[in-house]
Design a protein around this motif. Structure first.
Motif, PDB file in Angstrom:
ATOM      1  N   MET A 188      -0.271   2.376  34.833  1.00 20.57           N
ATOM      2  CA  MET A 188       0.731   2.219  35.892  1.00 20.57           C
ATOM      3  C   MET A 188       1.059   0.741  36.033  1.00 20.57           C
ATOM      4  O   MET A 188       0.794   0.109  37.059  1.00 20.57           O
ATOM      5  N   ASN A 189       1.667   0.199  35.001  1.00 19.32           N
ATOM      6  CA  ASN A 189       1.895  -1.232  34.896  1.00 19.32           C
ATOM      7  C   ASN A 189       3.212  -1.633  35.560  1.00 19.32           C
ATOM      8  O   ASN A 189       4.286  -1.177  35.173  1.00 19.32           O
ATOM      9  N   VAL A 190       3.116  -2.493  36.553  1.00 19.12           N
ATOM     10  CA  VAL A 190       4.292  -2.895  37.321  1.00 19.12           C
ATOM     11  C   VAL A 190       5.299  -3.656  36.461  1.00 19.12           C
ATOM     12  O   VAL A 190       6.495  -3.348  36.449  1.00 19.12           O
ATOM     13  N   ASP A 191       4.835  -4.650  35.715  1.00 20.05           N
ATOM     14  CA  ASP A 191       5.746  -5.481  34.931  1.00 20.05           C
ATOM     15  C   ASP A 191       6.470  -4.675  33.856  1.00 20.05           C
ATOM     16  O   ASP A 191       7.673  -4.884  33.620  1.00 20.05           O
ATOM     17  N   SER A 192       5.757  -3.766  33.204  1.00 22.39           N
ATOM     18  CA  SER A 192       6.384  -2.961  32.154  1.00 22.39           C
ATOM     19  C   SER A 192       7.444  -2.035  32.738  1.00 22.39           C
ATOM     20  O   SER A 192       8.516  -1.842  32.145  1.00 22.39           O
ATOM     21  N   ALA A 193       7.148  -1.455  33.897  1.00 21.74           N
ATOM     22  CA  ALA A 193       8.119  -0.565  34.542  1.00 21.74           C
ATOM     23  C   ALA A 193       9.362  -1.331  34.981  1.00 21.74           C
ATOM     24  O   ALA A 193      10.492  -0.874  34.788  1.00 21.74           O
ATOM     25  N   GLY A 250       8.084   7.924  31.821  1.00 23.32           N
ATOM     26  CA  GLY A 250       7.636   6.652  32.379  1.00 23.32           C
ATOM     27  C   GLY A 250       8.123   5.519  31.503  1.00 23.32           C
ATOM     28  O   GLY A 250       8.881   5.730  30.547  1.00 23.32           O
ATOM     29  N   TRP A 251       7.672   4.299  31.821  1.00 20.66           N
ATOM     30  CA  TRP A 251       8.170   3.146  31.067  1.00 20.66           C
ATOM     31  C   TRP A 251       7.858   3.251  29.575  1.00 20.66           C
ATOM     32  O   TRP A 251       8.616   2.765  28.736  1.00 20.66           O
ATOM     33  N   ARG A 252       6.770   3.925  29.236  1.00 15.53           N
ATOM     34  CA  ARG A 252       6.389   4.037  27.830  1.00 15.53           C
ATOM     35  C   ARG A 252       7.248   5.058  27.076  1.00 15.53           C
ATOM     36  O   ARG A 252       7.568   4.883  25.895  1.00 15.53           O
ATOM     37  N   PHE A 308      14.648   8.856  37.598  1.00 19.31           N
ATOM     38  CA  PHE A 308      13.633   8.141  38.352  1.00 19.31           C
ATOM     39  C   PHE A 308      12.485   7.893  37.378  1.00 19.31           C
ATOM     40  O   PHE A 308      11.952   8.840  36.782  1.00 19.31           O
ATOM     41  N   LEU A 309      12.112   6.649  37.202  1.00 22.42           N
ATOM     42  CA  LEU A 309      11.073   6.285  36.235  1.00 22.42           C
ATOM     43  C   LEU A 309       9.694   6.487  36.844  1.00 22.42           C
ATOM     44  O   LEU A 309       9.385   5.936  37.901  1.00 22.42           O
ATOM     45  N   ASN A 310       8.860   7.275  36.194  1.00 19.40           N
ATOM     46  CA  ASN A 310       7.509   7.539  36.681  1.00 19.40           C
ATOM     47  C   ASN A 310       6.664   6.268  36.620  1.00 19.40           C
ATOM     48  O   ASN A 310       6.750   5.510  35.652  1.00 19.40           O
ATOM     49  N   ILE A 311       5.871   6.036  37.646  1.00 14.50           N
ATOM     50  CA  ILE A 311       4.975   4.882  37.618  1.00 14.50           C
ATOM     51  C   ILE A 311       3.911   5.051  36.538  1.00 14.50           C
ATOM     52  O   ILE A 311       3.392   4.060  36.012  1.00 14.50           O
ATOM     53  N   ALA A 312       3.601   6.297  36.177  1.00 16.53           N
ATOM     54  CA  ALA A 312       2.697   6.547  35.043  1.00 16.53           C
ATOM     55  C   ALA A 312       3.466   6.294  33.750  1.00 16.53           C
ATOM     56  O   ALA A 312       4.539   6.866  33.541  1.00 16.53           O
ATOM     57  N   GLY A 313       2.937   5.470  32.882  1.00 13.70           N
ATOM     58  CA  GLY A 313       3.673   5.022  31.698  1.00 13.70           C
ATOM     59  C   GLY A 313       4.176   6.131  30.797  1.00 13.70           C
ATOM     60  O   GLY A 313       5.257   6.024  30.222  1.00 13.70           O
ATOM     61  N   GLY A 314       3.390   7.209  30.682  1.00 13.75           N
ATOM     62  CA  GLY A 314       3.796   8.305  29.823  1.00 13.75           C
ATOM     63  C   GLY A 314       4.588   9.377  30.528  1.00 13.75           C
ATOM     64  O   GLY A 314       5.022  10.354  29.898  1.00 13.75           O
ATOM     65  N   GLY A 315       4.779   9.233  31.831  1.00 13.57           N
ATOM     66  CA  GLY A 315       5.492  10.256  32.581  1.00 13.57           C
ATOM     67  C   GLY A 315       4.613  11.468  32.831  1.00 13.57           C
ATOM     68  O   GLY A 315       3.388  11.353  32.966  1.00 13.57           O
ATOM     69  N   MET A 316       5.234  12.629  32.896  1.00 15.28           N
ATOM     70  CA  MET A 316       4.518  13.864  33.225  1.00 15.28           C
ATOM     71  C   MET A 316       3.905  14.479  31.970  1.00 15.28           C
ATOM     72  O   MET A 316       4.417  15.444  31.401  1.00 15.28           O
TER      73      MET A 316
END
Length: 415
Positions: free
Chosen positions: A172-177, A130-132, A152-160
């Motif tokens: 699930m931060n829109v701006d950070s993603a 994810g973005w994090r 594909f970037l996960n909407i969850a910041g840490g991913g899976m």
């Protein structure tokens, strides 16, 4: 006057002589590698015949019926097929030390260990990061691999990173993603939503917002048990992708109804431009869905294998097995090549891939089609038989041979 006429005739003769030798001079161009005599299948450029392919500087230099032998290396590929390198849009390759996890974990696989031997030159990681966590994924895996890796970037910041983390709406931060995608626009192919157990639509809607702001497609995985299939498809836009198309498990309604027909709302979504990825995986492919769908002309747009630690050792195995499986269900060789190359290249926004146009990256698969009796499995343990099976002989990535099953590119040495 006679001198003038003579002079004109003399110049005309020189011009004709030069014109005669010019094609030969062009043909004498020097290439780093020429693969000769293979049956080239390149649906993007309407090629389906025996051709030679020349490579220089990691790029496709020329595709023609006959190319001069003026090359540093020549590979004879008579009797084999040559296509663009296969693209796998659904993998999990964020491999790392974490036990029991996909993100930075042992449940993912190191891509170079499994891609080239099956003709795959490009993979897309399906939301493992994810973005994090994407910067670590890039540093640890993407930058270290010969395989081209997109994501594909996960909407969850840490991913899976496990159920508890993947349910955290605050992450699930829109701006950070969006900021992460804009930082890596050539690597991040889209946004992924999946593995959410709640019934509110915030994760899905946030993923859609990110996709819209970044100008990227949405990739919808299953594991969204509280969202109906019809509602998911209704929210998706043309060019968005849904995966695990032919699964038949409790968490999601199957695409084929009890009457044996593909559901009308599924057909309507496809007509609108929603793309259906295979997403074979360990539990995502069932013949009781795929066979009737294929018989009705409903094919997957792409052959995402859902490559991970478990799927490669179960019914999925690899890209060649998946392609052969669909040939056993009635698709032609040309059709499965198109699905594994040009279809997915366009879907992920990389039209420079999946085709053999001059100047594009020299990513190539060379394979034979074995004739015999072969068995193919689904996720439920069912089996069908087929008479043709792909076996990859050679894989070229950016002009370099990275897989050579029988030493086609090796120097011959007498014994």
């Amino acid at each position: 006057m006679e001198k003038m006429v003579f002079h004109k005739r003399f110049l005309a003769g020189i011009w004709l002589a030069l014109a005669a030798v010019m094609p030969q001079s062009a043909e004498a161009q020097y290439y780093e590698l020429v693969i000769k005599g293979a049956h080239v299948i390149d649906p993007a450029n309407s090629l389906n015949k025996i051709m030679d392919v020349a490579i220089t500087g990691g790029k496709i230099a020329k595709v023609a019926p006959v190319i001069s032998d003026n090359a540093a290396q020549i590979i004879e590929a008579n009797g084999l097929y040559l296509t663009p390198g296969f693209i796998d849009p659904h993998t999990h390759v964020f491999v790392g030390p974490e036990a029991g996890l996909f993100a930075n974990g042992v449940n993912s696989v190191s891509p170079d260990d499994f891609t080239f031997r099956s003709g795959v030159t490009t993979v897309v990681d399906a939301g493992t990061s994810g973005w994090r966590s994407f910067p670590l994924f890039k540093k640890q895996v993407i930058d270290q691999s010969k395989t081209r890796i997109l994501a594909f970037l996960n909407i969850a910041g840490g991913g899976m990173t496990g159920a508890a983390h993947e349910q955290d709406l605050k992450d699930m931060n829109v701006d950070s993603a969006v900021a992460t995608i804009r930082r890596y626009p050539e690597i991040i192919a889209g946004v992924k939503i999946g593995h959410y157990n709640g019934n509110e639509w915030t994760p899905f809607n946030n993923a859609l917002k990110v996709a819209e702001k970044a100008g990227k497609p949405l990739f919808v995985e299953c594991h969204l048990p509280e969202y109906s299939l019809e509602d998911q498809l209704a929210k998706m836009r043309p060019g968005d992708m849904i995966t695990h198309t032919f699964e038949n498990i409790k968490e999601r309604m199957p695409i084929v109804g009890e009457d044996g027909q593909v559901r009308p709302f599924v057909l309507a979504a496809r007509k609108r431009g929603v793309l259906f990825d295979l997403g074979h995986g360990g539990a995502g492919f069932w013949f009781d869905q795929a066979v009737p769908a294929v018989n009705q002309g409903f094919y997957p747009n792409s052959f995402g294998t859902d490559l991970h630690r478990f799927s490669m050792n179960s019914a999925m195995k690899d890209m060649g097995n998946v392609m052969s499986k669909f040939m056993a269900m009635g698709l032609t060789l040309k059709q499965v090549v198109g699905i594994a190359t040009w279809n997915v290249a366009r879907a992920i926004g990389h039209p420079e891939l999946g085709n053999l146009k001059e100047g594009n990256p020299a990513d190539i698969a060379v394979f034979r089609v074995r004739e015999g009796y072969f068995g193919f499995m689904d996720s439920a343990g069912n089996r069908i038989s087929g008479s043709r099976k792909l076996e990859v002989e050679l894989t070229v990535r950016q002009g370099k041979v990275v897989w050579d099953l029988n030493g086609m590119a090796a120097k011959k040495k007498g014994l």
